[in-house]
Design a protein around this motif. Structure first.
Motif, PDB file in Angstrom:
ATOM      1  N   ILE A 132       0.820  -1.216   0.000  1.00  0.00           N
ATOM      2  CA  ILE A 132       0.000   0.000   0.000  1.00  0.00           C
ATOM      3  C   ILE A 132       0.853   1.265   0.000  1.00  0.00           C
ATOM      4  N   GLY A 133       2.185   1.103  -0.072  1.00  0.00           N
ATOM      5  CA  GLY A 133       3.046   2.282  -0.005  1.00  0.00           C
ATOM      6  C   GLY A 133       3.976   2.448  -1.180  1.00  0.00           C
ATOM      7  N   SER A 134       3.585   1.957  -2.355  1.00  0.00           N
ATOM      8  CA  SER A 134       4.497   2.009  -3.495  1.00  0.00           C
ATOM      9  C   SER A 134       4.573   3.385  -4.137  1.00  0.00           C
ATOM     10  N   ASN A 135       3.594   4.257  -3.876  1.00  0.00           N
ATOM     11  CA  ASN A 135       3.576   5.577  -4.509  1.00  0.00           C
ATOM     12  C   ASN A 135       3.848   6.721  -3.535  1.00  0.00           C
ATOM     13  N   SER A 136       4.098   6.387  -2.282  1.00  0.00           N
ATOM     14  CA  SER A 136       4.296   7.431  -1.281  1.00  0.00           C
ATOM     15  C   SER A 136       4.982   6.825  -0.076  1.00  0.00           C
ATOM     16  N   ASP A 137       5.237   7.647   0.937  1.00  0.00           N
ATOM     17  CA  ASP A 137       5.770   7.166   2.207  1.00  0.00           C
ATOM     18  C   ASP A 137       4.682   7.337   3.247  1.00  0.00           C
ATOM     19  N   LEU A 138       4.087   6.227   3.674  1.00  0.00           N
ATOM     20  CA  LEU A 138       2.913   6.302   4.539  1.00  0.00           C
ATOM     21  C   LEU A 138       3.244   6.741   5.956  1.00  0.00           C
ATOM     22  N   ILE A 139       4.477   6.528   6.406  1.00  0.00           N
ATOM     23  CA  ILE A 139       4.861   7.048   7.719  1.00  0.00           C
ATOM     24  C   ILE A 139       4.871   8.569   7.683  1.00  0.00           C
ATOM     25  N   LEU A 140       5.397   9.140   6.617  1.00  0.00           N
ATOM     26  CA  LEU A 140       5.350  10.595   6.456  1.00  0.00           C
ATOM     27  C   LEU A 140       3.913  11.074   6.316  1.00  0.00           C
ATOM     28  N   GLU A 141       3.158  10.441   5.446  1.00  0.00           N
ATOM     29  CA  GLU A 141       1.766  10.858   5.247  1.00  0.00           C
ATOM     30  C   GLU A 141       0.990  10.848   6.553  1.00  0.00           C
ATOM     31  N   ASN A 142       1.281   9.863   7.390  1.00  0.00           N
ATOM     32  CA  ASN A 142       0.537   9.724   8.646  1.00  0.00           C
ATOM     33  C   ASN A 142       0.685  10.940   9.551  1.00  0.00           C
ATOM     34  N   THR A 143       1.802  11.655   9.459  1.00  0.00           N
ATOM     35  CA  THR A 143       1.975  12.852  10.278  1.00  0.00           C
ATOM     36  C   THR A 143       1.001  13.944   9.884  1.00  0.00           C
ATOM     37  N   ILE A 144       0.448  13.852   8.689  1.00  0.00           N
ATOM     38  CA  ILE A 144      -0.536  14.820   8.209  1.00  0.00           C
ATOM     39  C   ILE A 144      -1.950  14.307   8.410  1.00  0.00           C
ATOM     40  N   THR A 145      -2.186  13.051   8.062  1.00  0.00           N
ATOM     41  CA  THR A 145      -3.560  12.534   8.023  1.00  0.00           C
ATOM     42  C   THR A 145      -3.952  11.679   9.223  1.00  0.00           C
ATOM     43  N   THR A 167       9.507   2.696   4.177  1.00  0.00           N
ATOM     44  CA  THR A 167       9.630   4.072   4.627  1.00  0.00           C
ATOM     45  C   THR A 167      11.092   4.476   4.748  1.00  0.00           C
ATOM     46  N   LYS A 168      11.330   5.770   4.730  1.00  0.00           N
ATOM     47  CA  LYS A 168      12.630   6.353   5.076  1.00  0.00           C
ATOM     48  C   LYS A 168      12.497   7.255   6.301  1.00  0.00           C
ATOM     49  N   PHE A 169      11.397   7.114   7.023  1.00  0.00           N
ATOM     50  CA  PHE A 169      11.133   7.977   8.172  1.00  0.00           C
ATOM     51  C   PHE A 169      10.988   7.146   9.443  1.00  0.00           C
ATOM     52  N   ASN A 170      11.020   7.822  10.569  1.00  0.00           N
ATOM     53  CA  ASN A 170      11.073   7.126  11.864  1.00  0.00           C
ATOM     54  C   ASN A 170       9.919   7.473  12.803  1.00  0.00           C
ATOM     55  N   MET A 171       8.864   8.114  12.306  1.00  0.00           N
ATOM     56  CA  MET A 171       7.764   8.545  13.182  1.00  0.00           C
ATOM     57  C   MET A 171       6.757   7.398  13.329  1.00  0.00           C
ATOM     58  N   ILE A 172       7.177   6.330  14.003  1.00  0.00           N
ATOM     59  CA  ILE A 172       6.397   5.091  14.037  1.00  0.00           C
ATOM     60  C   ILE A 172       5.599   4.903  15.330  1.00  0.00           C
ATOM     61  N   GLU A 173       5.683   5.852  16.243  1.00  0.00           N
ATOM     62  CA  GLU A 173       5.033   5.685  17.550  1.00  0.00           C
ATOM     63  C   GLU A 173       3.537   5.369  17.460  1.00  0.00           C
ATOM     64  N   PRO A 174       2.772   5.995  16.542  1.00  0.00           N
ATOM     65  CA  PRO A 174       1.335   5.670  16.476  1.00  0.00           C
ATOM     66  C   PRO A 174       1.038   4.211  16.141  1.00  0.00           C
ATOM     67  N   LEU A 175       2.017   3.468  15.638  1.00  0.00           N
ATOM     68  CA  LEU A 175       1.794   2.081  15.233  1.00  0.00           C
ATOM     69  C   LEU A 175       2.158   1.067  16.314  1.00  0.00           C
ATOM     70  N   LEU A 176       2.899   1.487  17.316  1.00  0.00           N
ATOM     71  CA  LEU A 176       3.517   0.525  18.227  1.00  0.00           C
ATOM     72  C   LEU A 176       2.504  -0.244  19.063  1.00  0.00           C
ATOM     73  N   GLY A 177       1.404   0.384  19.422  1.00  0.00           N
ATOM     74  CA  GLY A 177       0.446  -0.284  20.299  1.00  0.00           C
ATOM     75  C   GLY A 177      -0.718  -0.950  19.604  1.00  0.00           C
ATOM     76  N   ARG A 209      16.492   5.632  11.667  1.00  0.00           N
ATOM     77  CA  ARG A 209      15.820   4.554  10.937  1.00  0.00           C
ATOM     78  C   ARG A 209      16.039   3.205  11.639  1.00  0.00           C
ATOM     79  N   ILE A 210      17.267   2.970  12.095  1.00  0.00           N
ATOM     80  CA  ILE A 210      17.566   1.716  12.789  1.00  0.00           C
ATOM     81  C   ILE A 210      16.763   1.640  14.084  1.00  0.00           C
ATOM     82  N   GLU A 211      16.710   2.730  14.826  1.00  0.00           N
ATOM     83  CA  GLU A 211      15.933   2.748  16.067  1.00  0.00           C
ATOM     84  C   GLU A 211      14.462   2.436  15.792  1.00  0.00           C
ATOM     85  N   ALA A 212      13.934   2.978  14.692  1.00  0.00           N
ATOM     86  CA  ALA A 212      12.526   2.754  14.361  1.00  0.00           C
ATOM     87  C   ALA A 212      12.262   1.296  14.021  1.00  0.00           C
ATOM     88  N   VAL A 213      13.110   0.675  13.234  1.00  0.00           N
ATOM     89  CA  VAL A 213      12.865  -0.724  12.859  1.00  0.00           C
ATOM     90  C   VAL A 213      13.054  -1.637  14.069  1.00  0.00           C
TER      91      VAL A 213
END
Length: 331
Positions: A132-145, A167-177, A209-213
């Motif tokens: 579902i992320g071949s045309n964008s970066d959904l971790i980045l998008e999630n910070t907006i939507t 992704t190339k981003f690290n804002m993964i906190e909303p997914l952890l739980g 990025r390593i911390e996020a993965v």
């Protein structure tokens, strides 16, 4: 990321997400457009305006929903909630597709897309993996939507199979739980820090990025790494040795035990060259006529002998640290 302006199809305000974004960005200029695919005012901008274009947010509805078969991590590429990105990677394949209009476009008809995906997933003979992320970066998008938790929860409750996105981003906190049931495959793109700093402009650092993965694996998500794109700069062997050493040192044991690797060599194009020379005149030059060959439609790839050298080098060094069986494919 806070946009500088919002361009929007008026019908987006009939959707829940459109209304939420209107309230969230009510202090910004909102400019009505007829079609998110063809904004004349933006399409005719000079290449020198590329960085400014990347600060815009475009809102529309997705009207094409064709799923494309895929034979790598996923079974199907699914057009989904966004396309484009705010990052400015100098090799980005979306620039090939959209030229300088590779800015972030968000599609507010997410319920329609999710319903179609759920129906499709229930009709397949066997469980499938949907990219579902071949045309964008959904971790980045999630910070907006804030879309990603909703997407995961809806699909897990009603759909069949698995989702995946890179992704190339690290804002993964909303997914952890989230209760993902190990049905969401998280993939992190990595490269030497020099490439991240000088070529993958506007993205997270290698350490972040390593911390996020590591966090995503600890939360139970299946994870993979993309060493992508491999860029054969003059000191490429030294840079990729350093990358693999950093990964060996800093990846958690759980990631090392369970991850898979995708290795993708860079494809470049005359469109990239034109935009980069004008928008980033001091940037690293990625085209080298001694190393590259034409690949049709104005694209360039590395010559076969150099590509084979790169594959052999990476295979050997990855095998030393992680085992060559971790490599899912070279591309």
């Amino acid at each position: 990321m806070k946009p500088s302006k919002v361009y929007y199809e008026p019908e987006v305000l009939e959707y829940r997400l459109g209304k939420e974004l209107q309230d969230k960005y009510k202090d910004l200029p909102w400019i009505p457009i007829e079609n998110h695919n063809n904004i004349e005012e933006l399409r005719t901008k000079e290449n020198t305006e590329f960085q400014k274009l990347k600060t815009l947010l475009i809102l529309g509805t997705r009207k094409t929903h064709k799923y494309s078969p895929n034979y790598k991590v996923s079974d199907y590429l699914v057009p989904f909630t966004s396309s484009g990105c705010t990052a400015m990677c100098l090799y980005c394949y979306l620039v090939c597709n959209y030229n300088k209009c590779s800015y972030l476009r968000v599609f507010v008809n997410r319920e329609q897309m999710m319903e179609r995906l759920i129906r499709f997933s229930m009709k397949t003979e066997t469980e499938q993996v949907f990219e579902i992320g071949s045309n964008s970066d959904l971790i980045l998008e999630n910070t907006i939507t804030g879309n990603l938790p909703w997407i995961v929860e809806e699909f897990i409750k009603k759909g069949r199979g698995k989702l995946t996105f890179p992704t190339k981003f690290n804002m993964i906190e909303p997914l952890l739980g989230l209760n993902h049931q190990e049905r969401v495959i998280f993939r992190m793109s990595v490269n030497p820090q020099y490439i991240i700093s000088n070529i993958e402009l506007g993205t997270a650092s290698l350490n972040n990025r390593i911390e996020a993965v590591n966090k995503m694996a600890a939360a139970g998500y299946p994870v993979g790494l993309l060493i992508a794109p491999v860029i054969l700069l003059p000191d490429w062997q030294k840079m990729y040795l350093e990358l693999l050493d950093v990964l060996e040192e800093k990846l958690s044991q759980k990631v090392k035990d369970t991850m898979f690797l995708e290795i993708i060599f860079m494809t470049y194009s005359f469109i990239h060259r034109s935009i980069n020379h004008e928008a980033f005149p001091e940037a690293t030059e990625l085209y080298d006529k001694e190393l590259m060959r034409g690949r049709g439609m104005g694209k360039y790839s590395y010559k076969q002998d150099l590509r084979e050298e790169g594959e052999a080098f990476l295979l050997k060094e990855i095998d030393k640290r992680f085992g060559k069986d971790k490599i899912l494919y070279f591309s």
